[in-house]
Design an enzyme around this catalytic site. Structure first.
Site, mmCIF file in Angstrom:
data_model
loop_
_atom_site.group_PDB
_atom_site.id
_atom_site.type_symbol
_atom_site.label_atom_id
_atom_site.label_comp_id
_atom_site.label_asym_id
_atom_site.label_seq_id
_atom_site.Cartn_x
_atom_site.Cartn_y
_atom_site.Cartn_z
ATOM 1 N N GLU A 178 -26.070 -41.450 28.364
ATOM 2 C CA GLU A 178 -26.340 -42.850 28.706
ATOM 3 C C GLU A 178 -27.236 -42.895 29.956
ATOM 4 O OE1 GLU A 178 -22.749 -45.259 28.594
ATOM 5 O OE2 GLU A 178 -22.545 -44.896 26.451
ATOM 6 N N GLU A 195 -20.956 -41.194 20.328
ATOM 7 C CA GLU A 195 -19.794 -42.001 20.751
ATOM 8 C C GLU A 195 -19.718 -43.206 19.828
ATOM 9 O OE1 GLU A 195 -19.419 -42.987 24.936
ATOM 10 O OE2 GLU A 195 -20.291 -41.049 25.511
HETATM 11 O O1 AHR Z 1 -16.105 -43.157 26.112
HETATM 12 C C1 AHR Z 1 -15.999 -43.797 27.339
HETATM 13 C C2 AHR Z 1 -17.342 -43.993 28.016
HETATM 14 O O2 AHR Z 1 -18.119 -44.878 27.254
HETATM 15 C C3 AHR Z 1 -18.216 -42.772 28.123
HETATM 16 O O3 AHR Z 1 -17.911 -42.005 29.232
HETATM 17 C C4 AHR Z 1 -19.583 -43.361 28.254
HETATM 18 O O4 AHR Z 1 -20.584 -42.492 27.768
HETATM 19 C C5 AHR Z 1 -19.485 -44.643 27.467
HETATM 20 O O5 AHR Z 1 -20.035 -45.711 28.157
#
Ligand code: AHR
Length: 545
Positions: free
Chosen positions: A218, A341
C-alpha cells in the site's frame, strides 16, 4: 427494506401452493427450474493457480502471537512453538501460499530483528501499537513485538502446512541492500555466505527457496504515501536485475492501487514501461475489503446481508478494470494481478480477546463472501495469479479463531475446504442466468445482485462446480447443462446455516458446518439442482463420453 426477485412477482402464488403440498425431497429433481447454468467444458479460461487459495499472516493483534505462535514452552499443543491445531487444519486444505509479515507492518519491519537466538532478539514497537483499540493494553506482544516469530519460524510454519512463503519487503524504512541481504539469507546455498551460515545457525541449513517477494505494501498510504511515479522509481531500485536469484525464479509483486484507483495503475505502469521494467514485475497487488454500513459481524439485518455481498461483488469490476488499464502499457501481458488482501471487514464488536485487533466473528454471510470471491478469481484465472484472504487467524475474515488453548474453524474455512478441488484445475467458462436479487439499501437506493453465480473447473474427468445463492430466503432451482460430456456421477456438498447469524464459538465450534457430501442419483444433463437459500454449494461431477 424490500427484497424481491422477478420470480416473486411471477410465481409467488404457485410457490405458496407448492410449499403447502410439500417441497420435493430431493434437491436435484423438481422440474421448476427458473435458472440455468451452462458449463462449457471446451472453453478453457486458464489454469487456476493454487496460489489463488492463499493466506496472509501479519504481525497485527492476535494473528502471530496467540494465533500462530504460542511458543515451545506453551501448554497449548505446538510443533516447535507453532500451534498444532492450526497446522493440522490448514494443511488439510492445501494452502497455496502464505504472505508475511504484513501489511502495513511490513514497511516497519527489519528482518534482522527476527533471526538468531530467540532470547536475544530485540523487542520492537509494533506498527499497530498506536491504534486506539490497543491503548488500554499493557506490554502485550501485539504492541511490543518480541520477534520470537521471525524468518526461520515463518519458513518452518510454511513447511509444516505444506505451502510456499511470500515475503513482504520493507520499502518505506529500509534500503534495497537490506532486501538483497534478506534474499541472500533465505536463498543462498548452504555454506556459501555468512548469511547462509547464520540461517544454518538458526536451525535451517538448506535454503528456503523463497520465490515471491512483495516490494512495499500500500505504497500510496501506510507504505510511504508515494505518488505512482515515485513508487515506480522505488520499485526499480529494489527489483532491478541485480538481485541475486540463487536459481530461484524470483517473482516480484508491485504495490498496486487503493481499491479501484485506476490512475495509480495507469501512471505507475507508464513509468515502468518507460524503463522497460515489466520483466521484473511478476504481479500487481490489488486490495479489496468489503463491508456493510452497520459494520456488525453477527448482528446484521437483511439490508446489511445484501449490502455486504454487493460490496464483495465489486471484485469482478476491480479485476476487469485494473486488467484493462494494465494492458494499456503492458502490451505483452507479462504482469498478472495479485489480490494479496481481500475479505469482509466488520467492526471489532465480536473479537475474542482484547489484543485481537480487528478480530471478528464469522457467519454464513462471510462464507458467501468467500465463495463468491473465490468464484470470481476462478472465472478470471487468466488474469489473477495469486490471492490472499486477510487474515489467517483472529483478524478480519479469518479461517481460524484461537485464544490460548481454544481453537475453532470458521464458516470461511469450510468454503476453502470445499473449493480446494479447484486448485491447479483448468477453469472453464460457465454461463449462469437466474432471476436477480434486488433490494433497497440503507440510503433508499435500489440495488441489485445476480441470483446465482459460480465457477467451474476441470481436472481429468472431474468437474468441480461451485455456486453461491445470495437470496436470504429463496432456494433457487437451476438446470445445469454440461456441454459436450455425459455425467457419470454427481456429489453435492452444501454449506448453509439454520439461522444466518449462527457462528462457531469455542463452546459450540460445529454450529456452522457443511452437510456431508450427498450422492445425486440423476446423471442426465441437464441436471436440475435446487440450491438452498443463503448457501455455498460444491457439485463434483464425474464426466464420461
Ligand atoms: O489487513 C490489515 C491492513 O489492511 C493491512 O496491514 C494493510 O495492508 C491494509 O490496509
Amino acid at each position: 427494506m424490500t427484497v424481491f426477485t422477478r420470480r416473486d412477482f411471477v410465481t409467488s402464488t404457485v410457490a405458496a401452493g407448492l410449499a403447502l403440498a410439500g417441497r420435493p425431497r430431493h434437491p436435484w429433481r423438481s422440474g421448476l427450474a427458473d435458472a440455468r447454468i451452462d458449463v462449457l467444458v471446451d472453453e478453457p479460461i486458464g489454469t487456476i493457480a493454487p496460489e489463488i487459495y492463499g493466506h496472509f499472516v501479519e504481525h497485527l493483534g492476535g494473528v502471530v502471537y496467540d494465533g500462530v505462535w504460542v511458543g515451545e514452552q506453551s501448554r497449548v499443543p505446538n510443533v516447535g512453538g507453532i500451534r498444532r491445531a492450526l497446522v493440522e487444519a490448514l494443511r488439510a486444505i492445501h494452502p497455496g501460499v502464505v504472505r508475511w509479515p504484513g501489511g502495513c507492518f511490513a514497511d516497519s519491519y527489519d528482518w534482522r530483528d527476527g533471526i538468531g537466538p530467540r532470547a536475544s532478539r530485540p523487542r520492537r514497537t509494533n506498527f499497530w501499537s498506536d491504534d486506539p483499540h490497543m491503548q488500554a493494553l499493557g506490554n502485550v506482544p501485539a504492541k511490543y513485538d518480541p520477534n520470537e516469530f521471525g524468518t526461520n519460524e515463518f519458513m518452518r510454519f510454511c513447511r509444516l502446512v505444506g505451502t510456499q512463503p511470500y515475503c513482504a519487503v520493507n520499502l518505506r524504512t529500509l534500503p534495497p541492500r537490506s532486501f538483497m541481504e534478506w534474499v541472500e539469507y533465505c536463498n543462498s546455498p548452504a555454506g556459501s555466505t555468512t548469511l547462509a551460515e547464520q540461517r544454518a545457525a538458526g536451525g535451517d541449513r538448506e535454503p528456503f527457496g523463497v520465490r515471491y517477494w512483495g516490494i512495499g505494501n500500500e505504497s500510496w498510504g501506510c507504505g510511504g504515501n508515494f505518488t505512482p511515479e515515485e513508487y515506480a522509481a522505488e520499485f526499480r531500485r529494489f527489483a532491478t536485475w541485480a538481485v541475486p536469484a540463487y536459481g530461484v525464479p524470483l517473482s516480484f509483486i508491485g504495490s498496486g492501487p487503493n481499491g479501484g484507483d485506476l490512475e495509480w495503475t495507469r501512471r505507475a505502469f507508464r513509468e515502468l514501461a518507460e524503463r522497460r521494467s515489466f520483466d521484473r514485475l511478476w504481479g500487481w497487488a490489488l486490495h479489496h475489503y468489503c463491508s456493510a454500513p452497520n459494520g456488525e459481524a453477527v448482528a446484521f439485518d437483511d439490508t446489511a446481508w445484501y449490502d455486504l455481498l454487493g460490496s464483495a461483488n465489486r471484485m469482478e469490476g476491480l479485476i476487469t478494470s485494473q486488467w484493462q488499464v494494465m494492458g494499456e502499457s503492458d502490451r505483452e501481458r507479462r504482469v498478472k494481478l495479485v489480490v494479496d488482501e481481500w475479505g469482509a471487514w466488520h467492526k471489532m464488536t465480536t473479537n475474542l480477546a482484547p489484543a485481537h485487533l480487528f478480530g471478528q466473528q464469522s457467519t454464513i454471510r462471510d462464507a458467501l463472501v468467500a465463495g463468491l470471491t473465490l468464484d470470481t478469481f476462478n472465472r478470471h484465472a487468466d488474469k489473477v495469479a495469486m490471492a490472499n484472504i486477510a487474515q489467517l487467524v483472529n483478524c478480519i475474515q479469518s479461517l481460524f479463531l484461537a485464544h490460548e488453548d481454544q481453537f475453532l474453524v470458521t464458516p470461511t474455512y469450510h468454503v476453502f475446504a470445499m473449493y480446494a478441488a479447484h486448485q491447479g484445475a483448468t477453469a472453464v467458462r460457465t454461463v449462469t442466468s437466474a432471476p436477480g436479487v434486488t433490494w433497497t439499501d440503507g440510503q433508499k437506493v435500489q440495488r441489485s445482485l445476480w441470483g446465482l453465480n459460480g465457477s467451474a473447473s476441470l481436472k481429468g474427468g472431474a468437474l468441480t462446480l461451485t455456486v453461491t445463492n445470495p437470496h436470504l430466503t429463496e432456494p433457487r432451482e437451476a438446470e445445469i447443462a454440461v456441454r459436450g460430456a455425459a455425467l457419470r456421477s454427481v456429489a453435492a456438498t452444501t454449506l448453509a446455516a439454520h439461522d444466518v447469524h449462527d457462528h462457531n464459538t469455542f463452546e459450540a465450534p460445529r454450529t456452522v458446518l457443511p452437510a456431508a457430501p450427498q450422492q445425486v442419483a440423476a446423471t442426465t444433463s441437464p441436471l436440475v439442482y435446487r440450491f438452498p437459500a443463503a448457501s455455498v454449494t460444491k457439485l463434483e461431477l464425474t464426466l464420461g463420453t
